[in-house]
Design an enzyme around this catalytic site. Structure first.
Site, PDB file in Angstrom:
ATOM      1  N   ASP A 495       0.855  -1.179   0.000  1.00 54.51           N
ATOM      2  CA  ASP A 495       0.000   0.000   0.000  1.00 54.51           C
ATOM      3  C   ASP A 495       0.887   1.222   0.000  1.00 54.51           C
ATOM      4  O   ASP A 495       2.054   1.131   0.346  1.00 54.51           O
ATOM      5  CB  ASP A 495      -0.785   0.046   1.316  1.00 54.51           C
ATOM      6  CG  ASP A 495      -2.083  -0.700   1.187  1.00 54.51           C
ATOM      7  OD1 ASP A 495      -2.311  -1.219   0.105  1.00 54.51           O
ATOM      8  OD2 ASP A 495      -2.836  -0.764   2.167  1.00 54.51           O
ATOM      9  N   ASP A 816      -4.305  -2.622   4.972  1.00 52.67           N
ATOM     10  CA  ASP A 816      -4.794  -2.137   6.262  1.00 52.67           C
ATOM     11  C   ASP A 816      -6.311  -2.133   6.313  1.00 52.67           C
ATOM     12  O   ASP A 816      -6.890  -2.194   7.373  1.00 52.67           O
ATOM     13  CB  ASP A 816      -4.250  -0.729   6.557  1.00 52.67           C
ATOM     14  CG  ASP A 816      -4.531   0.228   5.416  1.00 52.67           C
ATOM     15  OD1 ASP A 816      -5.198  -0.183   4.443  1.00 52.67           O
ATOM     16  OD2 ASP A 816      -4.090   1.386   5.485  1.00 52.67           O
ATOM     17  N   ASP A 820      -9.002  -5.255   2.075  1.00 57.09           N
ATOM     18  CA  ASP A 820      -7.762  -5.925   1.667  1.00 57.09           C
ATOM     19  C   ASP A 820      -7.758  -7.387   2.081  1.00 57.09           C
ATOM     20  O   ASP A 820      -6.836  -8.123   1.740  1.00 57.09           O
ATOM     21  CB  ASP A 820      -6.544  -5.240   2.314  1.00 57.09           C
ATOM     22  CG  ASP A 820      -6.297  -3.857   1.737  1.00 57.09           C
ATOM     23  OD1 ASP A 820      -6.571  -3.680   0.538  1.00 57.09           O
ATOM     24  OD2 ASP A 820      -5.843  -2.965   2.457  1.00 57.09           O
TER      25      ASP A 820
END
Length: 1242
Positions: A495, A816, A820
């Site tokens: 990310d 997070d 996901d």
């Protein structure tokens, strides 16, 4: 259930008894427990009947819906006593004795024990003198009576050494278990939850929640207790962990306010009053059923369970088990107890379980069995290789030991009965049996030495040690094998926000009233009307849980609590010298009319408030390109509206948004819209509501790159790991940040794609994902921007399934957000963020980054590679000892009918080799040099050719020395020969020297084994590992004691100083010989084979198939099958229609390829996250030019309606309708025409 409900209804009438029961609270534990079993309308009815409404329930529980409980320790304690604590007691750990018993189950140890007992028994039988004369040269030799008395010592010594091995193994298991529990409790302690107490929002550990607490819930939370919703915005819950249903359940105060522990908040936010905690919550009841809730819990609950455990729980327990098996990774040790244990543990529960079987037929049981038999997860790379290697070594050892025994027995029999012509006499039987037992013990000893029992121990120690040390490096490992898999990682999909960047956001540029401010604007220069709108839009349309608090220390930055993007906006309001809290006090959260919360599909958040004049105002904020498309007006410098046309929008994108994005800023647009009070708009139709907006401002938010990240990424690239950035941000922002981090370098050949473009490139005309198309993209892809969670999952799955390289890629993913989850589960190693991560993400992950920092991932790679190398070091050492010991025992036995190394000595060697060496070599700390090589990959053998060279080279040296000592040692040292010694003869110096030299060579070879890649300096970093030094010195000290004072049990006779010096000299020779071996280039030794390859292709298939099966649950498989059939049918019809068209028009225009198809891939996700929200509106056959007059007749159009509520009919649910446009041709609707028959067949 019936009797229970009546008793519950009975309480409120009899208020007196009620008070006694609930210790002054208006609800008993039983009442609340039964309340939580109800759902939907039933639950609302029950709350209204018993309490009036939720506020009535709060009054009974003596809590305030807005201010929560007041801090009062006595009250809290009372609540804990009446309603229990929010803690589910874990399964009792195995006791030390149980672990000892398990260690005793080892087959080789059992064989040794039996042999030792037989040997002991026989040693007490001494034949009389004359008889022994007749039995050949069995008991001859110059020994006196007390020597033969000592015959029992060998048996006893073997038993003693077996006990030692067992204790050491058990102790290791016990400490491992203890470490794991410590880890588990650390994970639990770190989980905190927001509650309101004394009107203040505070974070408390989950275990401190009590009944009556008012808890704040938000997107991504894992609910820690049962509760009833007091107020909610757009709340959707995933209850699949309890019910097995994958659809998200909408919760609201009016329709369904019941929130259950263990379920995940997938969208929205709200507040609930806690009604049940710990073993009384729904998850707790199930855990108790599964036998996790300790014995004392059962005794207490036995009576309660009879009445309180409804069949609903048992179905839930099944669903719970199923979900934990389907997830592939066991959720927690507690779940492992299958239903059988639950049945055993509580008769009442078993009674309840019976009807379930009969009601649902055997099918449930069958499926349950099938689920359990499927291997949980593909073995980790290392486990696969080790298992295979251990089996090969074990087989070889077994063969060698069998041959040894056979040769010894034959030699003895031929020698005694054929050569010497003796007759087997009855009274000699025990003597002969004693010989056979001796041979058998030698054989078993060869086996013991050959089998590397130390392997599992080395792996465990190495992993446990690494996991413990990784805690210090901010890696909390949830699954042990993840640590070692990480060493093989070839790709990391990271990310951006929070991992590569600091996640401390600030607004640095803004565009207000037609002016682009590159720095903070002066509040006095802005139009007051526009500024008021801006302050209100930010204060109201940010989650009320997001706040900016004063700094903890003087001179530090203010604390940001909650969503960081919203914190940046609130900070912007404070920079404008305004106070957002005043606005929130005027319009508290309860008065907000409606909230459309942020999710990954909307990429925006909107809030509606009532205006004093009776109208409504909507405030919206979100990704700038998305919100600007919905804007038709913009505020000018005077704060008045002016129209905002598509042309203006393009100009704004070019002049404002792209420059901001190229500076690496995230752009957010803030807008509003007013509605009249009458007629009230249709709020559920979101697309109509959130349009026609007026843009107030566009801000550029900076999230600076973490200073240590570029260096960490450079290390990854040097170590052969490709880093890719997957983000929801604008592509320009993403590209700018990627360049700052060093993910993309100028002059490289790389791809940066947006989610839409990525999907377009990887899908075929039917909208299905094609692996070949993906394989063209992923090797060069470095940045994927504006990506949805499905895109992330698709990318990870695509890279893992790809077959283009010679090695299968090993992918690590960071995430997070709740969305996901699928990608974290699919990846080989999933990293969740410890600070910013939601509970759902943590649940799906393998490792939690406690500091959310990318450089911690690099440390994880280092530790992973270190585990791999530690085990290789151990193998290199162990196999050298094995080869030598087996050959010595075997040849010695064949030539001299006795092994030069006695059983007890072998066991001591085994103990040094296995247990101590595994401790010493498995605890080597990692060095930066580990990151200078490429990953090993899945098929790389454990024992490389360099290691093979070292193993064989050292074995040759040791064998030459030992055989020299064995056959000419007595001449060199001028001592008596120890060969051909009779039974029970005293230990000889000759054999003691052989044993001692052997051990010395192992000790010095242990130092050589520290390096496995042919390095010359074997002492490099030796003092950084105190464990290694202490073990080597300790072993040496014990060896001195054994040789000098071991005597008969260890078959040793004391040596003098000169003999000791020779033994040491030969040992040190190992180090010199190591340098000689290092000089020989491995490349010249073509004949060397590697060993310990990973499981072959054919061996993996079954497991992988099983793993794939796990990923798709039953219903989903049906759904998929339905879809495929549906698509096949459609294809067939299309082909028929095309053929008809071709016939109809002699021209062949009709045969052009259809452009794109609806995505079948939407449904190919893990069951917990069925992604219904992302039905791509892709027309199935391009219908853009319907009006085209030259269209061939009978063109088929596809239109996609909104997803239907009917979830069972796959055809309708895929959202595909077929309309046949026949208006253009009169002939086509003629009943006789071939096209008509196709239509009717449709």
């Amino acid at each position: 259930m019936g009797d229970l409900n009546s008793s519950v209804d009975f309480y409120p009438k009899n208020q007196q008894r009620e008070q006694n029961h609930a210790g002054g609270f208006g609800c008993t534990l039983q009442e609340l427990r039964s309340l939580m079993e109800l759902r939907g309308a039933e639950a609302i009815q029950k709350i209204q009947d018993s309490y009036g409404e939720v506020s009535g329930l709060c009054r009974r529980l003596k809590t305030s819906p807005t201010e929560g409980l007041s801090e009062n320790a006595a009250d809290f304690e009372k609540r804990r006593q009446i309603y229990g604590m929010n803690f589910i007691p874990p399964k009792k750990p195995k006791t030390f004795l149980q672990l000892v018993w398990e260690a005793l189950q080892d087959v080789t140890l059992i064989i040794l024990e039996i042999a030792a007992i037989v040997s002991l028994g026989l040693s007490f039988y001494a034949p009389s003198g004359e008889e022994s004369e007749n039995c050949g040269n069995v008991a001859t030799g110059g020994h006196d009576d007390n020597e033969s008395e000592a015959g029992w010592i060998e048996g006893a010594a073997i038993l003693l050494s077996v006990i030692c091995v067992v204790w050491v193994t058990a102790f290791n298991d016990w400490s491992k278990e203890k470490q794991f529990r410590g880890l588990q409790s650390r994970i639990e302690q770190e989980q905190r939850f927001s509650v309101i107490r004394n009107a203040q929002v505070i974070q408390i550990p989950v275990a401190e929640l009590i009944v009556g607490d008012i808890a704040q819930i938000k997107y991504g939370d894992l609910l820690p207790a049962d509760g009833v919703l007091i107020q909610g915005n757009d709340l959707k819950i995933d209850e699949s962990s309890l019910t097995g249903e994958s659809d998200h359940v909408r919760k609201s105060v009016e329709k369904d306010p019941m929130l259950l522990s263990g379920t995940h908040v997938m969208e929205g936010s709200g507040r609930m009053v806690v009604t049940a905690v710990g073993v009384n919550s729904q998850t707790g009841i199930i855990f108790t059923l599964l036998g996790a809730g300790g014995e004392e819990e059962e005794k207490k609950d036995k009576k309660a369970t009879k009445s309180a455990v409804s069949p609903h729980h048992i179905t839930a327990a099944n669903a719970f088990l199923n979900s934990s098996y389907i997830n592939g990774k066991q959720q927690d040790g507690a779940v492992e107890n299958n239903q059988n244990k639950a049945k055993k543990q509580d008769g009442a529960v078993a009674m309840e379980m019976q009807p379930l079987k009969s009601a649902e037929g055997g099918e449930m049981e069958e499926r349950e069995k099938k689920k359990t038999s499927i291997p949980k997860k593909e073995k980790s790379v290392l486990q696969g290789k080790l298992t295979k290697l251990a089996v090969q070594i074990g087989k070889a050892g077994l063969v060698m030991s069998a041959i040894t025994v056979i040769i010894l027995v034959l030699y003895f029999v031929i020698e005694t009965f054929v050569v010497e012509g003796k007759v087997w006499l009855a009274e000699c039987t025990p003597v002969y049996v004693q010989y056979f037992v001796k041979f058998f013990i030698i054989g078993v000893t060869v086996l013991v030495v050959a089998v590397p029992e130390g392997l599992p121990l080395a792996v465990t120690i190495s992993l446990a040690y690494s996991v413990k040390k990784m805690m210090k490096d901010n890696n909390l490992v949830r699954h042990l094998d993840a640590c070692e898999t990480m060493g093989n990682a070839t790709a990391i999909c990271s990310d951006k926000t929070g991992t590569l960047t600091t996640n401390r956001m600030t607004v640095v540029q803004s565009y207000i009233g037609d002016v682009h401010y590159k720095a903070r604007p002066d509040p006095s220069s802005l139009n007051p009307k526009a500024l008021d709108l801006l302050v209100n839009a930010i204060a109201i349309n940010c989650a009320y849980t997001t706040k900016i608090l004063p700094p903890e220390k003087d001179g530090a930055l203010p604390q940001q609590v909650g969503n960081k993007t919203e914190c940046a906006l609130l900070g912007f309001v404070l920079d404008m010298q305004r106070d957002y809290q005043l606005v929130r006090d005027q319009i508290p959260e309860e008065t907000l009319y409606k909230v459309y919360t942020f999710n990954s599909v909307r990429k925006s958040m909107s809030t509606i408030v009532c205006l004093p004049n009776g109208g409504y105002r909507l405030y919206s904020k979100g990704a700038s390109e998305i919100i600007l498309k919905k804007c038709s007006n913009i505020l000018n410098e005077n704060g008045d509206l002016r129209t905002f046309r598509p042309r203006d929008r393009e100009e704004m994108v070019k002049k404002v948004i792209e420059p901001m994005a190229c500076d690496g800023l995230r752009t957010i647009c803030i807008a509003y819209r007013d509605f009249p009070g009458v007629p009230e708009p249709e709020w559920d139709n979101e697309n109509v509501i959130v349009t026609d907006l007026t843009c107030i401002t566009v801000v550029g938010i900076e999230d600076p790159v973490r200073p240590e990240v570029p260096e960490a990424i450079r290390k990854c690239q040097r170590a052969g790991i490709t880093v890719r950035m997957v983000t929801g941000d604008n592509i320009n922002t993403a590209r700018a940040i990627a360049a700052k981090c060093g993910i993309i370098q100028p002059g490289e050949d790389f791809l940066c794609l947006e989610g839409k473009e990525f999907n377009r490139r990887i899908r075929n005309e039917k909208g299905e994902i094609e692996q070949e198309r993906l394989d063209k993209i992923w090797p060069k892809l470095r940045v994927l921007a504006r990506s949805s969670p499905t895109d992330k999952h698709t990318l990870v799955k695509g890279i893992i399934d790809s077959t283009i390289g010679e090695q299968r890629q090993v992918v690590a993913v960071t995430g997070d957000g709740t969305n996901d989850g699928p990608a974290l589960k699919k990846a080989d190693v999933g990293f969740a963020m410890g600070l910013a991560g939601t509970d759902v993400a943590k649940e799906a992950s393998d490792i939690i980054l406690t500091d959310d920092n990318f450089s911690s991932i690099v440390k994880a790679v280092m530790w992973g590679r270190n585990v791999y190398d530690s085990i290789s070091k151990f193998l290199q050492f162990q196999l050298t000892v094995n080869v030598v010991a087996v050959i010595v025992a075997f040849t010695g036995a064949c030539i001299t009918q006795d092994s030069p190394l006695k059983a007890v000595q072998m066991l001591w060697v085994n103990l040094i080799m296995d247990t101590f060496a595994s401790l010493a070599l498995a605890t080597e700390p990692p060095t930066e040099s580990l990151l200078l090589r490429k990953p090993y990959g899945r098929n790389k053998p454990l024992i490389s050719r360099t290691m093979m060279k070292n193993i064989l080279g050292h074995a040759v040296y040791q064998l030459i020395i030992i055989f020299t000592l064995l056959f000419v040692g007595e001449i060199i040292f001028d001592i008596d020969s120890g060969r051909n010694a009779p039974l029970h003869s005293p230990p000889s110096e000759h054999y003691t020297i052989i044993f001692n030299t052997f051990v010395m060579m192992q000790l010095f070879n242990e130092i050589n084994a520290r390096k496995i890649h042919g390095e010359r300096n074997v002492f490099d970093g030796i003092f950084s590992n105190p464990i290694f030094c202490s073990i080597v010195l300790g072993t040496f000290a014990v060896q001195v004691l054994i040789v000098q004072f071991g005597g008969k049990p260890f078959s040793c006779s004391p040596l003098n100083t000169q003999q000791w010096l020779w033994c040491l000299f030969v040992g040190v020779g190992e180090l010199v010989w190591g340098q000689v071996i290092a000089t020989i280039p491995t490349s010249q030794l073509k004949c060397l084979k590697e060993a310990g390859h990973g499981p072959g292709k054919d061996e993996i298939t079954d497991e992988e198939m099983a793993e794939d099966e796990e990923e798709i649950d039953h219903a989903e498989r049906e759904l998929r099958r339905g879809q495929i059939l549906w698509f096949r049918g459609l294809n067939r019809i299309q082909t028929q229609i095309r053929v008809v068209k071709a016939f109809r028009s002699s021209l062949y225009e009709g045969l052009e390829k259809p452009d794109s198809k609806n995505s079948i891939h939407n449904f190919m996700t893990t069951p917990e996250f069925l992604i219904n929200d992302y039905i791509h509106n892709i027309p199935l056959i391009d219908d853009t030019d319907v009006e085209d007059s030259e269209e061939p007749p009978g063109k088929v159009l596809w239109s996609i309606p909104p997803p239907s509520p009917n979830k069972n009919n796959n055809a309708i649910d895929s959202g595909i309708y077929l309309t046949t446009d026949t208006s253009k041709s009169a002939t086509s609707s003629n009943p006789g025409s071939p096209l008509h028959s196709v239509e009717t067949s449709l």
